[in-house]
Design an enzyme around this catalytic site. Structure first.
Site, mmCIF file in Angstrom:
data_model
loop_
_atom_site.group_PDB
_atom_site.id
_atom_site.type_symbol
_atom_site.label_atom_id
_atom_site.label_comp_id
_atom_site.label_asym_id
_atom_site.label_seq_id
_atom_site.Cartn_x
_atom_site.Cartn_y
_atom_site.Cartn_z
ATOM 1 C CE LYS A 213 -16.786 -90.414 95.725
ATOM 2 N NZ LYS A 213 -15.892 -91.341 96.413
ATOM 3 N NE ARG A 249 -11.423 -86.685 99.900
ATOM 4 C CZ ARG A 249 -11.615 -86.286 98.631
ATOM 5 N NH1 ARG A 249 -12.638 -86.785 98.097
ATOM 6 N NH2 ARG A 249 -10.767 -85.803 97.997
#
Length: 271
Positions: A213, A249
């Protein structure tokens, strides 16, 4: 398959990301082909993934929403192909009750809801009816830099957990996710990681998904493309594990299996 989830708290579980989409921020289009998606899931399992998370709609900033019919057109053939051959559980990444229901009927065992039961009122009942596990993620429609983000999360999760209890979902089947990258400033994302023990204090397993991210690269090089953010991702996830995260994740399975195995030996083994 869900026997793996009984290991929560004894080691860090690795959830592998399988985006069956043309526009996800990191790997959009790579696995939208059916055969490529199935092969990638099998590869992730082979190198150590404990859960395969299948998603049919990108949730990156500025994403184009798709309808339930298109979402299911993307994910259902993949789940139907994988359910008979994978030894690890399949998670369906959706906030739509109709997609969750179809996926659970096809063999998925976990619902990963980025709106924590608060976008679709039928979702808690679908989870309860199928004896599924659920990942309840914190999210916000708008960023508000003035918030104490942990206070906001605690309020959000209180409501989500009330909805779960009302539907009859056992607390042992619930997992909380602070929602790194969703409805938060960069500083709020970091605060969520720093203060993870305050979420753990609610008594539920916690999942953290910071993989690739943009909030990570801003601290070393904002121009690094998503697929080259492995080292920043490992840093964030190992920090999360040290603060109590039970599941990460991720896109890069093998690197996380190795890193988390070492972290677990240090953090979880008796002195």
């Amino acid at each position: 398959m869900t026997a793996i989830l009984k290991e929560l708290g004894t080691r860090t579980l690795i959830m592998g990301v399988l985006n069956v989409t043309p526009d996800s921020f990191s790997d959009g289009g790579l696995f939208s082909d059916h055969a490529a998606a199935v092969n990638h899931a099998r590869t992730m399992e082979a190198v150590g993934a404990d859960i395969i998370d299948v998603g049919g709609e990108s949730t990156r900033p500025g994403h184009t929403p798709v309808g339930a019919e298109e979402e299911q057109r993307r994910v259902m053939p993949v789940i139907q192909a994988l359910a008979p051959i994978l030894k690890v559980p399949i998670s369906i990444d959706t906030y739509r009750a109709s997609t969750a229901r179809a996926a659970l009927r096809a063999g998925a065992r976990i619902v990963n809801d980025i709106w924590g039961f608060q976008r679709n009122p039928d979702m808690p009942a679908v989870v309860a009816d199928h004896d599924a596990f659920a990942i309840v993620m914190h999210n916000r429609a708008e960023v508000d830099a003035s918030l104490d983000i942990i206070v906001d999360m605690l309020r959000f999760f209180e409501h989500s957990l009330t909805l779960a209890r009302q539907a009859g979902i056992p607390e042992a089947r619930l997992i909380l996710d602070p929602g790194i990258g969703f409805g938060k400033t960069a500083d709020q994302n970091l605060e969520a990681l720093r203060r993870l023990p305050e979420l753990k204090a609610l008594g539920f397993p916690v999942l953290v998904g910071a993989s690739r991210k943009s909030v990570l690269s801003r601290f070393y090089d904002p121009h690094v493309p998503p697929r080259d953010r492995l080292f920043g991702t490992l840093g964030a996830h190992l920090a999360a594990v040290s603060r109590g995260a039970d599941i990460v994740r991720v896109h890069d399975i093998k690197a996380h299996v190795e890193a988390c195995r070492v972290a677990d030996i240090v953090l979880r083994s008796p002195p």
